[in-house]
Enzyme design. Structure first.
Site, PDB file in Angstrom:
ATOM      1  N   HIS A  97      16.677  13.394  -2.187  1.00 30.83           N
ATOM      2  CA  HIS A  97      16.763  13.838  -0.799  1.00 30.83           C
ATOM      3  C   HIS A  97      18.036  14.614  -0.508  1.00 30.83           C
ATOM      4  O   HIS A  97      18.306  14.930   0.655  1.00 30.83           O
ATOM      5  CB  HIS A  97      16.703  12.645   0.160  1.00 30.83           C
ATOM      6  CG  HIS A  97      15.444  11.853   0.080  1.00 30.83           C
ATOM      7  ND1 HIS A  97      15.234  10.900  -0.883  1.00 30.83           N
ATOM      8  CD2 HIS A  97      14.323  11.874   0.839  1.00 30.83           C
ATOM      9  CE1 HIS A  97      14.032  10.361  -0.718  1.00 30.83           C
ATOM     10  NE2 HIS A  97      13.462  10.930   0.324  1.00 30.83           N
TER      11      HIS A  97
ATOM     12  N   GLU B 242       2.934  19.958  -1.604  1.00 31.83           N
ATOM     13  CA  GLU B 242       3.812  21.108  -1.403  1.00 31.83           C
ATOM     14  C   GLU B 242       3.209  22.386  -1.970  1.00 31.83           C
ATOM     15  O   GLU B 242       3.291  23.460  -1.353  1.00 31.83           O
ATOM     16  CB  GLU B 242       5.178  20.839  -2.035  1.00 31.83           C
ATOM     17  CG  GLU B 242       6.002  19.787  -1.325  1.00 31.83           C
ATOM     18  CD  GLU B 242       5.564  18.360  -1.618  1.00 31.83           C
ATOM     19  OE1 GLU B 242       5.930  17.445  -0.852  1.00 31.83           O
ATOM     20  OE2 GLU B 242       4.855  18.160  -2.633  1.00 31.83           O
TER      21      GLU B 242
END
Length: 337
Positions: free
Chosen positions: A129, A60
Site C-alpha cells: 500500500h 485492475e
C-alpha cells in the site's frame, strides 16, 4: 476561491468535469456509493448518477482495459485504482494497449483515459500500500505521469489530464491528502486532522502538464522534488539556512527540462529527492539529463536522497522515508565541493 485540502480539490475537479463534459465518467474500486477509500469521489455518484460514477469489480486489468475501449469509442474515462501498488496487474494493458494505441492505429484511435491512484508512503501501509512506482510508468513512451504536491496544482493538473487526448497516470501522494507534511515522525498522523491548507478557485482551470514550478527561488543549490517530497525538501532547506532553489516537477512525463537546466546552470549544484528506491528510480534519469546538459556548470556531484533499495518496510517506515536530516546532509555535501 475556496479553502480546500487535496482531497477536496480533486473531488471538485471531478465534479466540474462530470458536469461540463457528458463524455466523462468515473469508475473503479469503491468509487461509487462509498466515495473511494480516501473519499476523493465522495457524493459524485449521488450527484451525477449511477452511469457517470460507478463501482467496478476488483480487476485492475479489466478496469483499465475497459477504459481503453471507452476512450477509443470517444469517451473520457477516469478510473481509480485503490492503491498504486495494485496497478501492476494492469501494467500490460497500459504498456501494450493504452500507450501504443494512437501509433498502432495510425492516429485513427487514441486513449484519452486518466488512471488515478493514491501512491507513496507515510501512512504505515506496508509493502502493498505504500510503493512509489512512478519510474516504471515514466519509462513507457506514450504515457504521461503526473504527481501533484498541493491542492491548487492537484485540481488544475487533474482537469488537464482528463482533457488530454493521451493516457495519463495520475499519482496522488496520500501522505498529503489532508495537508502538508514536513517529514518528521512526530507529524505521523497530524495531516489526518482534516485541516484545509490552500486557496483554490472553485471554477474550471488547468495547470499545464509538463511545466514545473519554482516553489522557492535560490542561488546556491537546486533541489528537485515532487509530491510529498516537495514539503519535506522545503522543510530541510529552511532548516539548513542555505539559499536553495526548490523546483516542484509536478509531472515527470512530460518533464520540464528547460526549467531544471536553467536552475542548475545558475546554482552549479543539484540534489534530487524522491521516496522511491534509489536504484533505477526517476532520480537516476534526472541525474543523467542534468549531467548531459550542465556538465561544465556543475561545481559538485549530483546528489540523490531516496528510499532504500529494499521492499517497502512497514516497521521501519520513518527510516525509509527521506526526511529533513538526510536531505540536509546531501545539501551540505553539495556545498562542500
Amino acid at each position: 476561491m475556496a479553502s480546500m485540502n487535496m482531497i477536496q480539490a480533486l473531488n471538485n475537479a471531478l465534479d466540474i468535469t462530470l458536469a461540463s463534459d457528458p463524455d466523462t465518467l468515473i469508475f473503479g474500486e469503491d468509487v461509487g456509493y462509498f466515495g473511494g477509500v480516501f473519499r476523493v469521489t465522495d457524493k459524485l455518484q449521488e450527484k451525477h448518477g449511477l452511469t457517470r460514477c460507478f463501482d467496478a469489480p476488483i480487476s485492475e486489468g479489466g478496469i483499465i482495459a475497459a477504459a481503453i475501449g471507452m476512450g477509443a469509442y470517444g469517451l473520457r474515462p477516469v478510473v481509480e485504482i485503490q492503491f498504486a501498488d495494485y496497478i501492476l496487474p494492469a501494467y500490460d494493458q497500459l504498456v501494450s494497449e493504452a500507450a501504443r494505441l494512437r501509433y498502432r492505429s495510425g492516429g485513427e484511435f487514441w486513449a484519452p483515459l486518466t488512471v488515478r491512484s493514491p501512491y507513496g508512503g507515510g501512512i504505515f501501509g506496508g509493502q502493498t500500500h505504500s510503493q512509489s512506482p512512478e519510474a516504471i510508468f515514466a519509462h513507457i513512451t506514450g504515457l504521461k505521469t503526473v504527481i501533484p504536491s498541493n491542492p491548487y496544482d492537484a485540481k488544475g493538473l487533474l482537469i488537464a489530464a482528463i482533457e488530454c487526448d493521451d493516457p495519463v497516470v495520475f499519482l496522488e501522494p496520500k501522505r498529503i491528502y489532508n495537508g502538508p507534511f514536513d517529514g518528521r515522525p512526530d507529524q505521523a498522523m497530524k495531516t489526518w486532522a482534516g485541516h484545509k491548507d490552500a486557496e483554490v478557485p472553485e471554477g474550471h482551470y488547468t495547470v499545464p502538464l509538463g511545466k514545473a514550478a519554482i516553489t522557492r527561488p535560490g542561488s546556491e543549490v537546486t533541489v528537485l522534488a515532487y509530491g510529498t517530497m516537495v514539503h519535506v525538501a522545503l522543510s530541510a532547506i529552511e532548516e539548513s539556512g542555505l539559499d536553495a532553489e526548490l523546483i516542484d516537477l509536478r509531472s515527470i512525463v512530460p518533464l520540464d527540462i528547460d526549467t531544471i537546466v536553467a536552475s542548475v546552470k545558475k546554482t552549479g549544484r543539484c540534489v534530487i529527492v524522491h521516496e522511491a528506491s534509489r536504484f533505477s528510480g526517476f532520480g537516476a534519469e534526472l541525474s543523467a539529463l542534468i549531467q548531459e546538459r550542465c556538465f561544465y556548470h556543475l561545481k559538485a556531484p549530483i546528489g540523490r536522497v531516496c528510499g532504500w533499495d529494499t521492499p517497502y518496510p512497514h516497521a521501519f517506515e520513518w527510516d525509509y522515508f527521506p526526511g529533513p536530516a538526510r536531505i540536509i546532509r546531501a545539501l551540505n555535501s553539495a556545498m562542500e565541493n
